[in-house]
Design a protein around this motif. Structure first.
Motif, PDB file in Angstrom:
ATOM      1  N   TRP A  31       0.834  -1.213   0.000  1.00  0.00           N
ATOM      2  CA  TRP A  31       0.000   0.000   0.000  1.00  0.00           C
ATOM      3  C   TRP A  31       0.862   1.254   0.000  1.00  0.00           C
ATOM      4  O   TRP A  31       0.585   2.219  -0.713  1.00  0.00           O
ATOM      5  N   LEU A  32       1.932   1.243   0.804  1.00  0.00           N
ATOM      6  CA  LEU A  32       2.817   2.408   0.874  1.00  0.00           C
ATOM      7  C   LEU A  32       3.513   2.669  -0.458  1.00  0.00           C
ATOM      8  O   LEU A  32       3.572   3.815  -0.943  1.00  0.00           O
ATOM      9  N   ILE A  33       4.049   1.622  -1.063  1.00  0.00           N
ATOM     10  CA  ILE A  33       4.787   1.793  -2.322  1.00  0.00           C
ATOM     11  C   ILE A  33       3.851   2.272  -3.426  1.00  0.00           C
ATOM     12  O   ILE A  33       4.207   3.140  -4.244  1.00  0.00           O
ATOM     13  N   THR A  34       2.645   1.747  -3.451  1.00  0.00           N
ATOM     14  CA  THR A  34       1.663   2.176  -4.452  1.00  0.00           C
ATOM     15  C   THR A  34       1.347   3.661  -4.301  1.00  0.00           C
ATOM     16  O   THR A  34       1.306   4.415  -5.282  1.00  0.00           O
ATOM     17  N   ASN A  35       1.121   4.100  -3.076  1.00  0.00           N
ATOM     18  CA  ASN A  35       0.793   5.510  -2.829  1.00  0.00           C
ATOM     19  C   ASN A  35       2.006   6.421  -2.987  1.00  0.00           C
ATOM     20  O   ASN A  35       1.855   7.609  -3.288  1.00  0.00           O
ATOM     21  N   LEU A  36       3.197   5.873  -2.755  1.00  0.00           N
ATOM     22  CA  LEU A  36       4.421   6.668  -2.906  1.00  0.00           C
ATOM     23  C   LEU A  36       4.636   7.085  -4.359  1.00  0.00           C
ATOM     24  O   LEU A  36       5.239   8.132  -4.639  1.00  0.00           O
ATOM     25  N   LYS A  37       4.142   6.295  -5.304  1.00  0.00           N
ATOM     26  CA  LYS A  37       4.324   6.575  -6.730  1.00  0.00           C
ATOM     27  C   LYS A  37       3.402   7.683  -7.238  1.00  0.00           C
ATOM     28  O   LYS A  37       3.590   8.186  -8.351  1.00  0.00           O
ATOM     29  N   GLU A  38       2.424   8.063  -6.445  1.00  0.00           N
ATOM     30  CA  GLU A  38       1.491   9.099  -6.881  1.00  0.00           C
ATOM     31  C   GLU A  38       2.179  10.467  -6.930  1.00  0.00           C
ATOM     32  O   GLU A  38       2.872  10.859  -5.995  1.00  0.00           O
TER      33      GLU A  38
END
Length: 756
Positions: A439-446
């Motif tokens: 979840w963190l890595i996915t949101n970090l790419k935003e």
């Protein structure tokens, strides 16, 4: 005659020994009591068998400093039953800092009479050859003092004694398996199997009591050296004072010091030598006291030895005696634990005692709890201890906030903290850890994610050694540098400094130091909050270690000195036992103490201890005359005796009060009985009077008319008759109020209430 232990035995340890009398009747070598009394002749001892085991718990188990359950004592049904029925008393005994030594037992499957956490399962050995095996030191968690004090233990000698014992040949018949992991330190084991077998266990040092369990027949096979080591530890506790004594020499003051250590039951060990060699003293003591009889030449040689030990990072305190210009003996001290290193150990205990079980977190906050767990990771040697103490409650709290996607309430910053907590409590192979990481890595790419949030997340990934962190850091580096040069917020500067440290960008260190210097409050020495002060201090310490630029390090020192003063001021009152009186949050206190400890590690000598001695010359360790040591200890002795006298006086007064209270209670009961008896007597008199009148009415046709006309004649015989019968019945019940039927008691109580 019973060898009753006195309630107070000054300076003398006492031990209760539980023994199986039937085993003793069959085997001469089964007399554990005589063995212990012989090798520990300085102890007061009392033996308990099935005949008097109940006396142990009725007369007072607390009279003893330790208990020893000798080989096969629990085979006796009565002894085992008595121990199990008094489990609560045994737990309370151990909670007072006392000890229990349990030797080989043949029948029990477990030890249900000791605290549940320390219960062990006895495993049967199935190999026909009892001489097979290799007894070695425990592979983990060894407590060295058990194998070094007072005797150096050689496992080869233990093995040889087991194999060639004239009474019982065999290494061991059973082995041990603790019911709970991390409850015991493994001292001895048989390493010849794929899964090593535990043979001697000692409760871990964080437990107030002391428990040793062994499946070796130390008493029956006469393992004297190891037996004595275990007894000393269980009964006296870990020795923390060593005395390097000179053979054949003594002085009045020094002997008085030793005698008072014994009197006050301070665990210590004496090492008599002809030529002083501090290297022959095991490194298990906090303080080493040198005999004042050593000459100046001896002291000079010892100073060289001590300096070498200190250079090897050994932490202990040495007290020795010297002569000043006026030929007066003075006591000197060198070395010892650093002030904030000790304070950090206190912090660990304080955090444990103040863990809010009802809320399952510190400070009522998940973020504070995550911060404290980070601090504890640095203070604990073993992360398993943290998991054992806190994992269950914290995970219960977390589960109420974790969403299906793995986030903490869909909050980015809190989810970064969640990932760290999962890493500590669950490990990186756990499914929940990986869901949160995803979840963190996915949101970090935003692209919409703010730069401070990205830095926080990338630093979290880097600390947890997650490979994706480096690529993310490279992508945002230019944005970080651009914002770093324009941002003047101390919080942002500190975060950027951590980024430069973690990913190796030392070229920016000088600007970091400049900005932190400019934003530091000159009057308070801080940057606005305790948490930020502590975090910046630790960051600057790390920069100082990484850079070789002398100019930068000098600037860092000036900034750090001011921040250290601010942190010292901020922790005052932080350890207050009353929450309302605390001046600092638990998480801030933890960070401040950690920063102070890290700073202290970089100083070459113990500045804070020196300052404390200068500010408080009455403290324990500072130059004083030798005779003053005797006076100080004598004061302690006199005070102790006075307090014991006061305790005896108050106890006597309490006994008198109890006696008077009992007498008053009995008097009230007698008065109550007299009142009830009087009412009972009057009631019976009235009853028989009515009965006589009723009988007269029934036997005489015109009874009522005649009674009214001749009432004086009726009273002549009815009153004496009723009174006589009332006296007879009352006499029967006199002193035996309990005999009365319940309806009469109720009626009398009712009359009493009406009378009142």
């Amino acid at each position: 005659m019973k060898n009753k232990i006195p309630k107070y035995a000054p300076g003398k340890y006492s031990v209760g020994i539980i023994q199986n009398q039937s085993e003793l009747n069959q085997y001469s070598y089964a007399d554990g009591y005589s063995l212990i009394s012989e090798i520990c002749s300085e102890y007061q001892t009392k033996v308990y068998t099935a005949d008097n085991i109940s006396d142990l718990f009725r007369d007072g188990i607390d009279d003893f400093d330790g208990l020893v359950i000798t080989t096969n004592a629990c085979d006796d049904i009565k002894i085992n039953k008595e121990l199990e029925e008094n489990k609560i008393k045994i737990e309370a005994f151990l909670d007072k800092g006392k000890g229990i030594f349990i030797l080989f037992q043949r029948k029990p499957i477990s030890l249900s009479f000791i605290p549940d956490k320390y219960d062990v399962i006895w495993k049967e050995r199935t190999e026909p050859n009892l001489l097979e095996g290799t007894i070695v030191l425990g592979s983990k968690g060894v407590q060295p003092f058990l194998l070094e004090y007072p005797n150096q233990i050689d496992t080869k000698i233990i093995t040889n004694n087991c194999a060639k014992n004239p009474d019982l040949r065999g290494l061991y018949w059973r082995y041990l398996e603790p019911k709970q992991a991390n409850s015991y330190d493994l001292i001895l084991e048989d390493s010849s199997y794929t899964q090593p077998r535990a043979l001697l266990l000692s409760s871990q040092a964080d437990y107030q009591g002391r428990i040793i369990v062994t499946s070796l027949m130390l008493d029956w096979q006469k393992h004297i050296d190891l037996m004595l080591n275990c007894l000393k530890y269980v009964i006296e506790g870990k020795p923390y004072v060593a005395i390097l004594k000179r053979n054949g020499m003594t002085s009045l003051e020094f002997q008085y010091l030793i005698d008072n250590l014994k009197f006050l039951k301070v665990p210590f060990a004496e090492y008599p030598q002809n030529t002083p060699d501090i290297n022959k003293i095991p490194p298990i003591y906090q303080t080493v006291i040198l005999d004042p009889s050593w000459s100046k030449e001896h002291i000079a040689e010892l100073e060289k030895q001590i300096a070498k030990l200190f250079s090897q990072k050994q932490s202990f305190q040495v007290v020795y005696f010297d002569t000043n210009s006026s030929h007066t003996k003075i006591a000197k001290t060198v070395g010892g634990d650093r002030y904030y290193d000790l304070l950090s150990r206190r912090l660990v205990a304080w955090l444990y005692s103040n863990f809010n079980v009802s809320k399952k977190v510190w400070d009522g906050s998940f973020l504070s709890t995550s911060t404290i767990l980070d601090v504890l990771r640095e203070l604990y040697d073993n992360e398993n201890e943290i998991r054992n103490l806190y994992s269950t409650k914290i995970m219960e709290f977390i589960e109420t906030h974790v969403k299906e996607n793995g986030s903490y309430d869909n909050v980015f910053g809190a989810t970064c903290e969640l990932l760290k907590v999962y890493n500590l409590l669950l490990g990186q192979q756990n499914e929940r850890f990986n869901k949160t990481k995803k979840w963190l890595i996915t949101n970090l790419k935003e692209d919409s994610r703010l730069l401070p949030e990205k830095i926080l997340c990338i630093l979290t990934l880097k600390r947890l050694n997650i490979p994706e962190a480096d690529a993310f850091a490279k992508n945002i580096y230019s944005n970080v540098v651009e914002d770093f040069h324009t941002n003047v917020s101390p919080l942002a500067i500190e975060r950027y400094a951590e980024f430069f440290l973690a990913f190796g960008y030392p070229d920016h260190f000088n600007i970091v130091v400049e900005k932190l210097n400019e934003t530091q409050d000159e009057s308070s020495g801080g940057w606005g909050s305790i948490k930020l002060n502590a975090t910046i201090t630790r960051t600057l310490l790390n920069i100082g270690e990484k850079t070789r630029d002398i100019t930068i390090t000098e600037d860092i020192d000036r900034i750090i000195f001011r921040s250290i003063f601010a942190l010292k001021e901020s922790i005052k009152g932080g350890f207050n036992a009353i929450p309302e009186h605390r001046t600092i949050r638990s998480s801030d206190l933890a960070l401040a103490v950690l920063a102070l400890r890290d700073f202290e590690k970089q100083t070459k000598f113990n500045v804070d201890n020196l300052i404390n001695n200068l500010r408080a010359p009455s403290d324990v360790w500072h130059p004083i005359r030798a005779e003053e040591i005797s006076v100080n200890i004598r004061d302690i002795l006199v005070t102790s005796q006075f307090l014991r006298g006061e305790n005896s006086r108050l106890t006597s007064e309490l006994d008198i009060y109890k006696t008077r209270h009992q007498e008053t209670t009995e008097l009230r009961q007698e008065l109550q009985f007299a009142q009830n008896s009087t009412l009972f007597f009057l009631f019976l008199t009235f009853f028989f009077l009515l009965l006589s009148i009723t009988l007269g009415i029934q036997t005489i046709p015109e009874g009522i008319k005649l009674i009214l006309q001749n009432w004086d004649q009726w009273l002549v015989w009815t009153i004496p008759t009723g009174t006589f019968l009332a006296v007879l019945v009352s006499a029967y019940y006199l002193g035996k109020f309990k005999r009365m039927p319940q309806w009469i008691k109720s009626f009398l109580n009712f009359l009493n209430e009406i009378r009142r």
